[in-house]
Scaffold this motif. Structure first.
Motif, PDB file in Angstrom:
ATOM      1  N   ALA A   1       0.830  -1.116  -0.013  1.00  0.00           N
ATOM      2  CA  ALA A   1      -0.036  -0.055   0.042  1.00  0.00           C
ATOM      3  C   ALA A   1       0.976   1.245  -0.209  1.00  0.00           C
ATOM      4  O   ALA A   1       0.257   2.262  -0.130  1.00  0.00           O
ATOM      5  CB  ALA A   1      -0.818  -0.025   1.222  1.00  0.00           C
ATOM      6  N   ARG A   2       2.127   0.940   0.100  1.00  0.00           N
ATOM      7  CA  ARG A   2       3.011   2.279   0.051  1.00  0.00           C
ATOM      8  C   ARG A   2       3.152   2.929  -1.318  1.00  0.00           C
ATOM      9  O   ARG A   2       3.622   3.931  -1.203  1.00  0.00           O
ATOM     10  CB  ARG A   2       4.423   1.965   0.666  1.00  0.00           C
ATOM     11  CG  ARG A   2       4.268   1.380   2.306  1.00  0.00           C
ATOM     12  CD  ARG A   2       3.694   2.524   3.321  1.00  0.00           C
ATOM     13  NE  ARG A   2       4.599   3.534   3.374  1.00  0.00           N
ATOM     14  CZ  ARG A   2       5.453   3.839   4.543  1.00  0.00           C
ATOM     15  NH1 ARG A   2       5.457   2.766   5.507  1.00  0.00           N
ATOM     16  NH2 ARG A   2       6.094   4.960   4.571  1.00  0.00           N
ATOM     17  N   GLY A   3       2.692   2.114  -2.258  1.00  0.00           N
ATOM     18  CA  GLY A   3       3.173   2.616  -3.563  1.00  0.00           C
ATOM     19  C   GLY A   3       1.554   3.293  -4.037  1.00  0.00           C
ATOM     20  O   GLY A   3       0.744   2.451  -3.953  1.00  0.00           O
ATOM     21  N   LYS A   4       1.871   3.967  -4.733  1.00  0.00           N
ATOM     22  CA  LYS A   4       0.842   4.869  -5.476  1.00  0.00           C
ATOM     23  C   LYS A   4       0.797   4.869  -6.848  1.00  0.00           C
ATOM     24  O   LYS A   4       1.792   5.810  -7.277  1.00  0.00           O
ATOM     25  CB  LYS A   4       0.530   6.337  -4.897  1.00  0.00           C
ATOM     26  CG  LYS A   4       0.056   6.261  -3.297  1.00  0.00           C
ATOM     27  CD  LYS A   4      -1.488   6.543  -3.059  1.00  0.00           C
ATOM     28  CE  LYS A   4      -1.980   6.242  -1.577  1.00  0.00           C
ATOM     29  NZ  LYS A   4      -1.425   5.195  -0.721  1.00  0.00           N
ATOM     30  N   ALA A   5       0.053   4.316  -7.737  1.00  0.00           N
ATOM     31  CA  ALA A   5       0.455   4.154  -9.032  1.00  0.00           C
ATOM     32  C   ALA A   5      -0.186   5.198  -9.653  1.00  0.00           C
ATOM     33  O   ALA A   5      -1.462   5.627  -9.499  1.00  0.00           O
ATOM     34  CB  ALA A   5      -0.296   2.646  -9.572  1.00  0.00           C
ATOM     35  N   ALA A   6       0.456   6.027 -10.516  1.00  0.00           N
ATOM     36  CA  ALA A   6      -0.375   7.067 -11.428  1.00  0.00           C
ATOM     37  C   ALA A   6      -0.945   6.292 -12.630  1.00  0.00           C
ATOM     38  O   ALA A   6      -0.600   5.210 -12.810  1.00  0.00           O
ATOM     39  CB  ALA A   6       0.770   8.103 -12.000  1.00  0.00           C
TER      40      ALA A   6
ATOM     41  N   ARG B   1       8.466  11.298 -29.166  1.00  0.00           N
ATOM     42  CA  ARG B   1       7.782  11.216 -30.216  1.00  0.00           C
ATOM     43  C   ARG B   1       7.515   9.776 -30.824  1.00  0.00           C
ATOM     44  O   ARG B   1       6.978   9.306 -31.920  1.00  0.00           O
ATOM     45  CB  ARG B   1       7.743  12.151 -31.431  1.00  0.00           C
ATOM     46  CG  ARG B   1       7.631  13.830 -30.710  1.00  0.00           C
ATOM     47  CD  ARG B   1       7.734  14.912 -31.678  1.00  0.00           C
ATOM     48  NE  ARG B   1       9.203  14.666 -32.486  1.00  0.00           N
ATOM     49  CZ  ARG B   1       9.182  15.517 -33.632  1.00  0.00           C
ATOM     50  NH1 ARG B   1       8.383  16.286 -33.959  1.00  0.00           N
ATOM     51  NH2 ARG B   1      10.405  15.298 -34.086  1.00  0.00           N
ATOM     52  N   ILE B   2       7.850   8.730 -30.017  1.00  0.00           N
ATOM     53  CA  ILE B   2       7.868   7.277 -30.406  1.00  0.00           C
ATOM     54  C   ILE B   2       6.414   7.121 -30.572  1.00  0.00           C
ATOM     55  O   ILE B   2       5.690   7.489 -29.721  1.00  0.00           O
ATOM     56  CB  ILE B   2       8.704   6.235 -29.148  1.00  0.00           C
ATOM     57  CG1 ILE B   2      10.123   6.682 -29.210  1.00  0.00           C
ATOM     58  CG2 ILE B   2       8.218   4.976 -29.720  1.00  0.00           C
ATOM     59  CD1 ILE B   2      10.650   5.874 -28.232  1.00  0.00           C
ATOM     60  N   PRO B   3       5.998   6.623 -31.610  1.00  0.00           N
ATOM     61  CA  PRO B   3       4.569   6.619 -31.915  1.00  0.00           C
ATOM     62  C   PRO B   3       3.823   5.866 -31.029  1.00  0.00           C
ATOM     63  O   PRO B   3       2.382   5.992 -30.886  1.00  0.00           O
ATOM     64  CB  PRO B   3       4.426   6.090 -33.553  1.00  0.00           C
ATOM     65  CG  PRO B   3       5.610   5.630 -33.637  1.00  0.00           C
ATOM     66  CD  PRO B   3       6.911   6.165 -32.791  1.00  0.00           C
ATOM     67  N   ASN B   4       4.038   4.944 -30.381  1.00  0.00           N
ATOM     68  CA  ASN B   4       3.463   3.809 -29.859  1.00  0.00           C
ATOM     69  C   ASN B   4       4.103   3.906 -28.328  1.00  0.00           C
ATOM     70  O   ASN B   4       5.104   3.249 -28.306  1.00  0.00           O
ATOM     71  CB  ASN B   4       3.249   2.432 -30.401  1.00  0.00           C
ATOM     72  CG  ASN B   4       2.538   2.562 -32.004  1.00  0.00           C
ATOM     73  OD1 ASN B   4       1.726   2.880 -32.154  1.00  0.00           O
ATOM     74  ND2 ASN B   4       3.684   2.355 -32.815  1.00  0.00           N
ATOM     75  N   ALA B   5       3.401   4.045 -27.459  1.00  0.00           N
ATOM     76  CA  ALA B   5       4.044   4.065 -25.860  1.00  0.00           C
ATOM     77  C   ALA B   5       2.981   3.753 -24.851  1.00  0.00           C
ATOM     78  O   ALA B   5       1.808   4.175 -24.867  1.00  0.00           O
ATOM     79  CB  ALA B   5       4.680   5.170 -25.742  1.00  0.00           C
ATOM     80  N   ARG B   6       3.526   3.095 -23.936  1.00  0.00           N
ATOM     81  CA  ARG B   6       2.620   2.723 -22.665  1.00  0.00           C
ATOM     82  C   ARG B   6       3.459   3.071 -21.536  1.00  0.00           C
ATOM     83  O   ARG B   6       4.393   2.299 -21.627  1.00  0.00           O
ATOM     84  CB  ARG B   6       1.860   1.335 -22.677  1.00  0.00           C
ATOM     85  CG  ARG B   6       1.063   1.040 -21.338  1.00  0.00           C
ATOM     86  CD  ARG B   6       0.690  -0.391 -21.370  1.00  0.00           C
ATOM     87  NE  ARG B   6      -0.397  -0.532 -22.169  1.00  0.00           N
ATOM     88  CZ  ARG B   6      -0.322  -1.606 -23.073  1.00  0.00           C
ATOM     89  NH1 ARG B   6       0.830  -2.182 -23.301  1.00  0.00           N
ATOM     90  NH2 ARG B   6      -1.497  -1.592 -24.151  1.00  0.00           N
ATOM     91  N   GLN B   7       3.101   3.701 -20.560  1.00  0.00           N
ATOM     92  CA  GLN B   7       3.909   3.776 -19.339  1.00  0.00           C
ATOM     93  C   GLN B   7       3.136   3.968 -18.084  1.00  0.00           C
ATOM     94  O   GLN B   7       2.070   4.410 -17.984  1.00  0.00           O
ATOM     95  CB  GLN B   7       4.787   4.920 -19.319  1.00  0.00           C
ATOM     96  CG  GLN B   7       4.340   6.416 -19.695  1.00  0.00           C
ATOM     97  CD  GLN B   7       5.475   7.291 -19.320  1.00  0.00           C
ATOM     98  OE1 GLN B   7       6.088   7.470 -18.289  1.00  0.00           O
ATOM     99  NE2 GLN B   7       5.525   8.012 -20.551  1.00  0.00           N
ATOM    100  N   THR B   8       3.597   3.408 -16.954  1.00  0.00           N
ATOM    101  CA  THR B   8       3.005   3.494 -15.673  1.00  0.00           C
ATOM    102  C   THR B   8       4.222   3.734 -14.844  1.00  0.00           C
ATOM    103  O   THR B   8       5.420   3.569 -15.100  1.00  0.00           O
ATOM    104  CB  THR B   8       2.429   2.192 -15.082  1.00  0.00           C
ATOM    105  OG1 THR B   8       3.521   1.009 -14.710  1.00  0.00           O
ATOM    106  CG2 THR B   8       1.308   1.402 -16.146  1.00  0.00           C
ATOM    107  N   PHE B   9       3.847   4.707 -13.632  1.00  0.00           N
ATOM    108  CA  PHE B   9       4.587   4.830 -12.673  1.00  0.00           C
ATOM    109  C   PHE B   9       4.164   4.918 -11.222  1.00  0.00           C
ATOM    110  O   PHE B   9       3.092   5.361 -11.321  1.00  0.00           O
ATOM    111  CB  PHE B   9       5.479   6.308 -12.896  1.00  0.00           C
ATOM    112  CG  PHE B   9       6.826   6.497 -12.244  1.00  0.00           C
ATOM    113  CD1 PHE B   9       8.020   6.095 -12.659  1.00  0.00           C
ATOM    114  CD2 PHE B   9       6.758   6.980 -10.960  1.00  0.00           C
ATOM    115  CE1 PHE B   9       9.113   6.256 -12.049  1.00  0.00           C
ATOM    116  CE2 PHE B   9       7.768   7.085 -10.087  1.00  0.00           C
ATOM    117  CZ  PHE B   9       9.071   6.855 -10.731  1.00  0.00           C
ATOM    118  N   THR B  10       4.847   4.315 -10.415  1.00  0.00           N
ATOM    119  CA  THR B  10       4.478   4.055  -9.114  1.00  0.00           C
ATOM    120  C   THR B  10       5.123   4.893  -8.005  1.00  0.00           C
ATOM    121  O   THR B  10       6.412   4.500  -7.878  1.00  0.00           O
ATOM    122  CB  THR B  10       4.218   2.574  -8.468  1.00  0.00           C
ATOM    123  OG1 THR B  10       3.401   1.852  -9.548  1.00  0.00           O
ATOM    124  CG2 THR B  10       3.826   2.323  -7.428  1.00  0.00           C
ATOM    125  N   GLY B  11       4.823   5.751  -7.610  1.00  0.00           N
ATOM    126  CA  GLY B  11       5.546   6.773  -6.422  1.00  0.00           C
ATOM    127  C   GLY B  11       5.243   5.735  -5.091  1.00  0.00           C
ATOM    128  O   GLY B  11       4.367   5.498  -4.810  1.00  0.00           O
TER     129      GLY B  11
END
Lengths: 214, 717
Positions: free
Chosen positions: B134-139, B309-319
């Protein structure tokens, strides 16, 4: 919170009786008797006249060839004596414990970290600080070389570097660049002035030799 | 009436001081130890303060008893910073402070303060995201194009995991100040990157009007982004001074406290997957990252970096929230992390398809902002030349045989660096002396020197004719020294102030030269009719003519939105690390490091080079040595010092080759700040060079010997 005052050297005036010597001189081992009793005995006994500490003691330091009288507790480091008691602030307190060299001075001809020397132990030895390096507005060749080669940015490590360079060049008047990289390894800089420092020390060596020959 | 002054920079060929390698003006003060920093000040009656933090990473303060401390000889004030009931969220979080006649007595007093804690569970290690719970908060997930399809269609896919840890600023002068609170006036002598903002930063916390706070600083022993605000310690120092009856108090953190609470750079870890063509073109990006900036969690580095500007991208980041000290801005916030993750992933993609990474980087610079694409390509060629890429580069792990392996690696950077809002006052006195007043500060970047160059150049005078005042909040307001915004801001405001004053002087002396004011120029210590040295007045003679007015004093201002061509933003850089790795000991040595940097108009190439040297050395230190090490069991930092928190020494960095891209087309853009841009790419370039040398990726920086050996043995470290 402060780990800097960690006197490594026992206080033992020559020919006198130190606290430790005094206690062991009672001939009492710690085993059978509680340490509480030992402490009471020690406190109750009259202190010899030449015992110093823990309160301030009058000492005389020889700084840049001149005697300076001051009163400091035996635990006060040479660095704190210079900065807080005498007002010589060229040497800096950075790491608190003999790692970074920002407090470098030359004591009895030897380069030392002044944060790792007790002021009382520095008595009787000439202490060269950056304040004594040059008279008036003239620059010592080492300081001049640091300016000429930009061996400084924020400047907080610079006094220590200049004094370390002085001690190094006193012993190695003809250094190679490799010698400099090893010889100045006891000082740290955070701004990243090492390129300038390297050149400065080489240039200072050349200029100082030139001055001597001239 | 004269028309509006032309503030534009003089053409390159006419410059006498701007663009010249002038030595730093305060160099002699620093190299003789005469420069006085706030931590050196010892005004009459000074008290020394000591500052106490919690030994626990997570706890509640149940009881504080300061009575014994207050009775100690020499102790003049004791102040509770966080009262009973406070929940401590990191080791070192403030509890109390004391001021005494000596530093020794102040430290003794702290030892007599009795604090009871209810110790609570802590979490301090974020490297393994699975443990964060629970200490991680995903954007929220961010998606561009159709990454799933792009990965399906890709001719090659590479994947890697990379980590860059929390590091500390380790300013040599710790955080702190000297404060004297007398009556309703507060005098502050801070160690700050923002002298003009010190009063406003402190006022609300001590409930004193901004107008009653005077701040002054001559020198600062490092900031690097961690000294923008006065800090809790300044506020505490003020309260101690007040409690001690108005005596000045010096409060600087000791090294341990500084390492624990005075700022750090957030970590970033990520798995990164790239898909693309065998010609090196990346078509798909996927990254899942995490990191921490302390208890508040962590910010997300901008990914993919530069080639966004890479045409296809997916990203997540967890603080991830940890029980450790809060982050502060760290010389190009988020950019080092982003450059590291992006450049390492790109290099791994090149290795996967068996291509020279220089060619892959070159191809994918197409995804950089339009205006920068050709700049990056030019810089890549230049850096490759300087690093002798074609001679020393080899396919990954395919260098010469032998125990010590050599490798080359690439990294790139981008930074804005627009000039800050800045005001300056230039005063010409009747005796010809000149004063420039500007509420900025010189962090060792050379701010004093560049301001003086600009003022002297504008007035046609030598450097020594300018008296410069900085470092005081009574001076015209200038911004914080951060974001590489100082040089552009202060040089522009100085240019305008000096030019405005000069125009007034022209108006005064024009009749005696039988000319119109707009026909005059100031060169070589004279006011003369343009290109007609015969019709001239010496500077001193010209200034005598302002006797009626007493002096000329004019303001100049840099407005961020309309810099008028004097400064701009957008600096690109490409860097190459050349390393040797001993595969038996794991030790990495830097042979040579090449930094190619564009930075618009360079006011002082000598000091600019020092900035790049410094940025690279700091970066090499972080790439090879620096890491905050937390103990999971106790919640404590294991290396809150400079002994086991390692900084690079003079023999730990190789040769550094700097190429400032001072082409006329860059000069035309105006001034761009340089403090941060060259500090960004180093971890990336070093990690890539090590991978090139030994044939495997060392996933985490710093690239320590144990990590190198672990990677060679296929272990996880």
């Amino acid at each position: 919170m402060n780990s800097r005052k960690d006197p490594k050297l026992p206080v033992r005036p020559s020919g006198g009786v130190s606290r430790r010597g005094f206690v062991s001189g009672l001939g009492i081992g710690g085993g059978a008797l509680g340490t509480g009793l030992l402490e009471k005995e020690a406190v109750a006994a009259p202190a010899p006249a030449n015992l110093i500490g823990p309160g301030p003691a009058a000492i005389t330091l020889t700084i840049n060839g001149k005697p300076v009288n001051l009163k400091v507790e035996p635990r006060v480091t040479l660095l704190d004596a210079l900065r807080n008691y005498i007002g010589m602030t060229g040497a800096k307190n950075v790491c608190d414990r003999g790692v970074c060299g920002a407090c470098t001075v030359i004591m009895a001809g030897k380069t030392v970290y002044s944060c790792a020397v007790l002021a009382i132990d520095a008595q009787g030895k000439n202490i060269e600080t950056i304040e004594g390096l040059a008279a008036g507005n003239s620059l010592h060749p080492i300081s001049a070389a640091f300016v000429a080669n930009d061996g400084q940015q924020c400047g907080y490590c610079t006094s220590g570097f200049v004094m370390a360079a002085k001690g190094f060049l006193d012993e190695h008047p003809n250094p190679t660049m490799d010698d400099v990289k090893h010889g100045l390894g006891g000082n740290l800089c955070r701004c990243g002035t090492y390129m300038g420092v390297r050149k400065a020390v080489i240039e200072a060596a050349a200029n100082m030799k030139g001055a001597k020959n001239g | 009436m004269a028309s509006a002054p032309d503030y534009s920079w003089p053409p390159m060929e006419k410059r006498k001081l701007i663009g010249k390698p002038i030595k730093r003006l305060d160099g002699p003060q620093k190299s003789t130890g005469r420069a006085k920093y706030a931590s050196d000040l010892k005004p009459q009656g000074l008290l020394f303060a000591a500052y106490m933090g919690s030994p626990h990473a997570h706890a509640r303060i149940t009881k504080i008893d300061t009575s014994e401390a207050e009775k100690m000889p020499g102790v003049k004030a004791v102040h509770i910073i966080n009262p009973e009931g406070t929940e401590i969220q990191w080791q070192g979080m403030e509890v109390a402070a004391a001021a005494a006649a000596t530093e020794e007595a102040a430290n003794d007093a702290l030892r007599k303060i009795k604090v009871d804690y209810e110790v609570l569970p802590h979490f301090v290690q974020e490297a393994d995201l699975k443990q964060a719970g629970a200490r991680g908060k995903a954007a929220g997930e961010r998606v561009t194009g159709d990454p799933d399809k792009a990965f399906q269609d890709a001719e090659a896919v590479s994947e890697g995991q990379y980590g860059i840890p929390v590091i500390t600023h380790c300013c040599l002068e710790t955080h702190g100040s000297v404060v004297q609170w007398q009556g309703d006036q507060v005098h502050v002598f801070p160690s700050t990157q923002y002298i003009s903002g010190t009063a406003a930063g402190l006022a609300p916390n001590i409930k004193v009007p901004i107008a009653n706070i005077q701040a002054h600083m001559d020198y600062i022993g490092g900031g690097f982004g961690s000294k923008f605000s006065p800090g809790k310690w300044a506020e505490v120092c003020a309260f101690l001074s007040q409690k001690a009856g108005g005596a000045p108090v010096r409060l600087f953190l000791d090294r341990k406290m500084d390492q624990l609470i005075a700022g750090n750079r957030p970590s970033a870890f990520a798995t990164v997957k790239l898909g693309g063509k065998k010609d090196g073109t990346v078509t798909a990006w996927e990254s899942n990252g995490w990191g921490t900036g302390g208890f508040a969690g962590g910010g997300s580095p901008p990914l993919p970096y530069v080639i966004d500007r890479i045409p296809n991208a997916r990203q997540t980041f967890t603080g991830v929230s940890v029980n450790a000290g809060p982050n502060q801005a760290w010389r190009a916030p988020n950019n080092q992390q982003a450059a590291f993750l992006t450049c390492c992933a790109l290099e791994d993609f090149a290795a996967k398809i068996g291509m020279d990474p220089a060619a892959v980087f070159d191809k994918n610079f197409a995804y950089a902002p339009d205006a920068r694409v050709e700049t990056y390509r030019y810089q890549l060629r230049k850096a490759a030349d300087l690093a002798e890429w074609s001679k020393h580069w080899h396919p990954r792990g395919k260098g010469a045989s032998g125990v010590v392996k050599r490798g080359l690696g690439l990294g790139f950077s981008a930074w804005a660096g627009a000039g800050q809002a800045s005001q300056c006052r230039a005063t010409i006195h009747v005796d010809g002396s000149v004063v420039v007043d500007i509420g900025t500060q010189d962090l060792g970047t050379g701010t004093r020197t560049v301001i003086t160059q600009v003022a002297a150049e504008t007035l046609g005078l030598p450097m020594g004719a300018i008296k410069l005042n900085i470092g005081d909040n009574s001076l015209p307001v200038s911004g914080a020294s951060g974001g590489s915004s100082t040089v552009g801001g202060v040089c522009s405001s100085t240019r305008k102030a000096a030019m405005n004053a000069l125009v007034k002087l022209f108006e005064t002396v024009a009749p005696s030269l039988g000319a119109q004011p707009e026909d005059l120029e100031a060169v070589n210590g004279k006011i003369q009719v343009k290109d007609t040295p015969a019709k001239s007045l010496a500077w001193a003679a010209a200034c005598k003519k302002i006797a009626a007015a007493g002096q000329i004093s004019e303001m100049g201002e840099n407005v961020q939105r309309s810099p008028g061509g004097l400064n701009t933003q957008g600096a690109a850089g490409v860097q190459i690390a050349d390393v040797s790795v001993d595969t038996e000991t794991g030790i990495v040595r830097v042979n040579r490091y090449v930094a190619v940097q564009d930075c618009g108009l360079v006011v002082n190439p000598w000091l600019a080079q020092s900035q790049v040297h410094g940025a690279v050395i700091m970066g090499l230190s972080t790439a090879l040595l620096e890491e905050r090490i937390m103990d999971a069991r106790t919640g404590r930092m294991l290396n809150p010092d400079m002994e086991f928190y390692k900084l690079a020494g003079i023999n730990d960095v190789g040769d550094i080759v700097v190429h400032l891209d001072i082409r006329p087309e860059n000069d035309k853009r105006g001034i761009i700040g340089l403090g941060e841009p060259p500090a960004i790419a180093i971890c990336a370039a070093v990690s890539n060079a090590v991978a090139n040398a030994i044939g495997v990726r060392v996933p985490n920086v710093p690239v320590t010997a144990d990590r190198v050996l672990a990677a060679l043995e296929g272990r996880n470290a």
